[in-house]
Design an enzyme around this catalytic site. Structure first.
Site, PDB file in Angstrom:
ATOM      1  N   ASN A  35      22.108  13.962  26.419  1.00 26.41           N
ATOM      2  CA  ASN A  35      22.619  13.295  27.630  1.00 26.41           C
ATOM      3  C   ASN A  35      23.645  14.231  28.271  1.00 26.41           C
ATOM      4  O   ASN A  35      24.742  14.393  27.747  1.00 26.41           O
ATOM      5  CB  ASN A  35      23.262  11.948  27.240  1.00 26.41           C
ATOM      6  CG  ASN A  35      23.895  11.240  28.431  1.00 26.41           C
ATOM      7  OD1 ASN A  35      23.742  11.671  29.580  1.00 26.41           O
ATOM      8  ND2 ASN A  35      24.598  10.157  28.168  1.00 26.41           N
TER       9      ASN A  35
ATOM     10  N   LYS B 114      25.202  13.824  30.959  1.00 26.85           N
ATOM     11  CA  LYS B 114      26.236  13.101  31.707  1.00 26.85           C
ATOM     12  C   LYS B 114      26.488  13.795  33.055  1.00 26.85           C
ATOM     13  O   LYS B 114      25.533  14.238  33.692  1.00 26.85           O
ATOM     14  CB  LYS B 114      27.505  12.986  30.852  1.00 26.85           C
ATOM     15  CG  LYS B 114      27.209  12.348  29.481  1.00 26.85           C
ATOM     16  CD  LYS B 114      28.424  11.968  28.692  1.00 26.85           C
ATOM     17  CE  LYS B 114      27.989  11.310  27.385  1.00 26.85           C
ATOM     18  NZ  LYS B 114      29.092  10.850  26.550  1.00 26.85           N
TER      19      LYS B 114
ATOM     20  N   HIS C 136      24.518   2.511  29.388  1.00 25.57           N
ATOM     21  CA  HIS C 136      25.410   3.389  28.626  1.00 25.57           C
ATOM     22  C   HIS C 136      26.837   2.830  28.695  1.00 25.57           C
ATOM     23  O   HIS C 136      27.250   2.291  29.733  1.00 25.57           O
ATOM     24  CB  HIS C 136      25.360   4.801  29.210  1.00 25.57           C
ATOM     25  CG  HIS C 136      26.010   5.813  28.311  1.00 25.57           C
ATOM     26  ND1 HIS C 136      27.376   5.949  28.224  1.00 25.57           N
ATOM     27  CD2 HIS C 136      25.481   6.704  27.437  1.00 25.57           C
ATOM     28  CE1 HIS C 136      27.656   6.893  27.331  1.00 25.57           C
ATOM     29  NE2 HIS C 136      26.522   7.368  26.843  1.00 25.57           N
TER      30      HIS C 136
ATOM     31  N   GLU D 257      29.571   4.207  29.121  1.00 31.81           N
ATOM     32  CA  GLU D 257      30.379   4.756  30.223  1.00 31.81           C
ATOM     33  C   GLU D 257      30.078   4.006  31.528  1.00 31.81           C
ATOM     34  O   GLU D 257      30.966   3.828  32.363  1.00 31.81           O
ATOM     35  CB  GLU D 257      30.133   6.268  30.347  1.00 31.81           C
ATOM     36  CG  GLU D 257      30.794   7.015  29.188  1.00 31.81           C
ATOM     37  CD  GLU D 257      30.144   8.339  28.833  1.00 31.81           C
ATOM     38  OE1 GLU D 257      29.286   8.829  29.586  1.00 31.81           O
ATOM     39  OE2 GLU D 257      30.507   8.886  27.770  1.00 31.81           O
TER      40      GLU D 257
ATOM     41  N   GLU E  17      25.335   3.278  20.018  1.00 35.28           N
ATOM     42  CA  GLU E  17      26.434   4.205  20.295  1.00 35.28           C
ATOM     43  C   GLU E  17      27.761   3.454  20.209  1.00 35.28           C
ATOM     44  O   GLU E  17      28.206   2.860  21.210  1.00 35.28           O
ATOM     45  CB  GLU E  17      26.284   4.801  21.689  1.00 35.28           C
ATOM     46  CG  GLU E  17      25.033   5.630  21.875  1.00 35.28           C
ATOM     47  CD  GLU E  17      25.196   6.659  22.991  1.00 35.28           C
ATOM     48  OE1 GLU E  17      25.056   7.852  22.711  1.00 35.28           O
ATOM     49  OE2 GLU E  17      25.471   6.268  24.138  1.00 35.28           O
TER      50      GLU E  17
ATOM     51  N   GLY F 221      32.317  10.876  22.150  1.00 38.67           N
ATOM     52  CA  GLY F 221      33.221  11.916  22.655  1.00 38.67           C
ATOM     53  C   GLY F 221      34.537  12.010  21.897  1.00 38.67           C
ATOM     54  O   GLY F 221      35.445  12.714  22.337  1.00 38.67           O
TER      55      GLY F 221
ATOM     56  N   SER G 123      29.323  11.506  18.799  1.00 35.62           N
ATOM     57  CA  SER G 123      29.829  12.688  18.092  1.00 35.62           C
ATOM     58  C   SER G 123      28.813  13.286  17.112  1.00 35.62           C
ATOM     59  O   SER G 123      29.166  13.782  16.050  1.00 35.62           O
ATOM     60  CB  SER G 123      31.145  12.368  17.377  1.00 35.62           C
ATOM     61  OG  SER G 123      32.139  12.014  18.329  1.00 35.62           O
TER      62      SER G 123
HETATM   63  P1  13P Z   1      29.023  12.483  22.387  1.00 29.85           P
HETATM   64  O1  13P Z   1      27.862  13.076  21.633  1.00 29.85           O
HETATM   65  O2  13P Z   1      29.736  13.479  23.246  1.00 29.85           O
HETATM   66  O3  13P Z   1      29.921  11.719  21.464  1.00 29.85           O
HETATM   67  O4  13P Z   1      28.426  11.423  23.417  1.00 29.85           O
HETATM   68  C1  13P Z   1      27.506  10.501  22.963  1.00 29.85           C
HETATM   69  C2  13P Z   1      26.903   9.851  24.141  1.00 29.85           C
HETATM   70  O5  13P Z   1      27.577   9.169  24.902  1.00 29.85           O
HETATM   71  C3  13P Z   1      25.470  10.074  24.376  1.00 29.85           C
HETATM   72  O6  13P Z   1      24.971   9.204  25.327  1.00 29.85           O
END
Ligand code: 13P
Length: 276
Positions: free
Chosen positions: A19, A21, A105, A107, A187, A193, A233
């Protein structure tokens, strides 16, 4: 069980989704995507690799997949068309040849007012349009600390499916006919992150719970065949620990997917767990 579907889905394939982002400019996106397709062509590894790219790059990147990389959007609207400034639709993705989208997601939930209902409507539009839907779910740190993680996951899945209009197991499994269309990404918000991934035992426990939810509400076949990915992560150094767990079908990777070499390592390590 729909004829032929069982064998196809019993293959034990692993799935790796990067992803991106809101990262990379056009040159970086093209260079990375090109290198990834080249890497997969050379290595011939038995792994389903997808990139969820920013929507502005989709129409160009889709020409570079070489049938080796699955291209996904990061979000999609549930209406076919209309006055929804800033949104993109399932027919738009289909017309480009994009394979599907992430939905819900965390976010999007935390920063853009998404909830289980909007995530579910997006998922329903994708599945009805024959595209892949990656429904993202996961609890906050507070919810985990309060021992509410399982209740939260159950609510997220059930409310999303209620809103999706996808009524029964047959409809879901029918959408598996060519390749799996329904993915759920577990997730945990606290692991995204943060550099602090869930432990493989925590992830396995949540995945097994999610599989049981699907079995309970939609039938055993759906529980067995829904693809459940872990995200939060994940990196080259821990991907094998997650993908070795029985209920973890793959990984949804954010930060570590942005680095070409690290992503290649992750592909190799994930593929090493699968019989070719
Ligand atoms: P990270 O791998 O940076 O923790 O992010 C995970 C994520 O949000 C994938 O959609």
């Amino acid at each position: 069980m729909i004829e032929g579907v069982a064998e196809m889905l019993r293959e034990g394939k692993k799935y790796l989704i990067g992803n991106w982002k809101m990262f990379k400019d056009e040159i970086q996106a093209h260079a990375h995507f090109h290198l990834l397709a080249q890497f997969l062509a050379e290595k011939k590894i038995f792994l389903d690799v997808a990139i969820a790219a920013p929507s502005v790059f989709l129409s160009d990147l889709v020409r570079k997949t070489q049938n080796l990389v699955t291209l996904l959007a990061q979000n999609v609207h549930w209406e076919r068309e209309g006055p929804f400034t800033g949104e993109i639709s399932v027919p738009m993705l289909r017309s480009l040849g994009v394979s599907g989208s992430l939905v819900g997601h965390s976010e999007r939930r935390l920063s853009f007012g998404e909830n289980n209902v909007t995530a579910g409507k997006r998922m329903g539009a994708l599945l009805r349009g024959g595209l892949k839907a990656v429904l993202c779910v996961g609890e906050s740190l507070e919810e985990r600390d309060q021992g509410r993680w399982s209740r939260v996951l159950e609510t997220q899945v059930c409310q999303a499916f209620e809103a999706s209009g996808v009524k029964n197991a047959f409809e879901i499994l029918g959408s598996f006919a060519q390749s799996p269309l329904l993915f759920v990404a577990y997730e945990p918000v606290w692991a995204i992150g943060s550099g602090h991934a869930a432990s493989p035992a925590q992830a396995q426990e949540a995945h097994s719970f999610l599989r049981n939810i699907f079995s309970f509400y939609f039938g055993r076949d759906v529980g067995e065949y829904v693809k459940i990915l872990y995200g939060g992560s994940v990196k080259a150094s821990n991907i094998k620990d997650f993908l070795s767990c029985p209920d973890i079908d793959g990984a949804l990777v954010g930060g570590a997917s942005l680095n070409v070499q690290e992503f290649f390592q992750m592909c190799e390590r994930a593929a090493s767990l699968v019989k070719g």
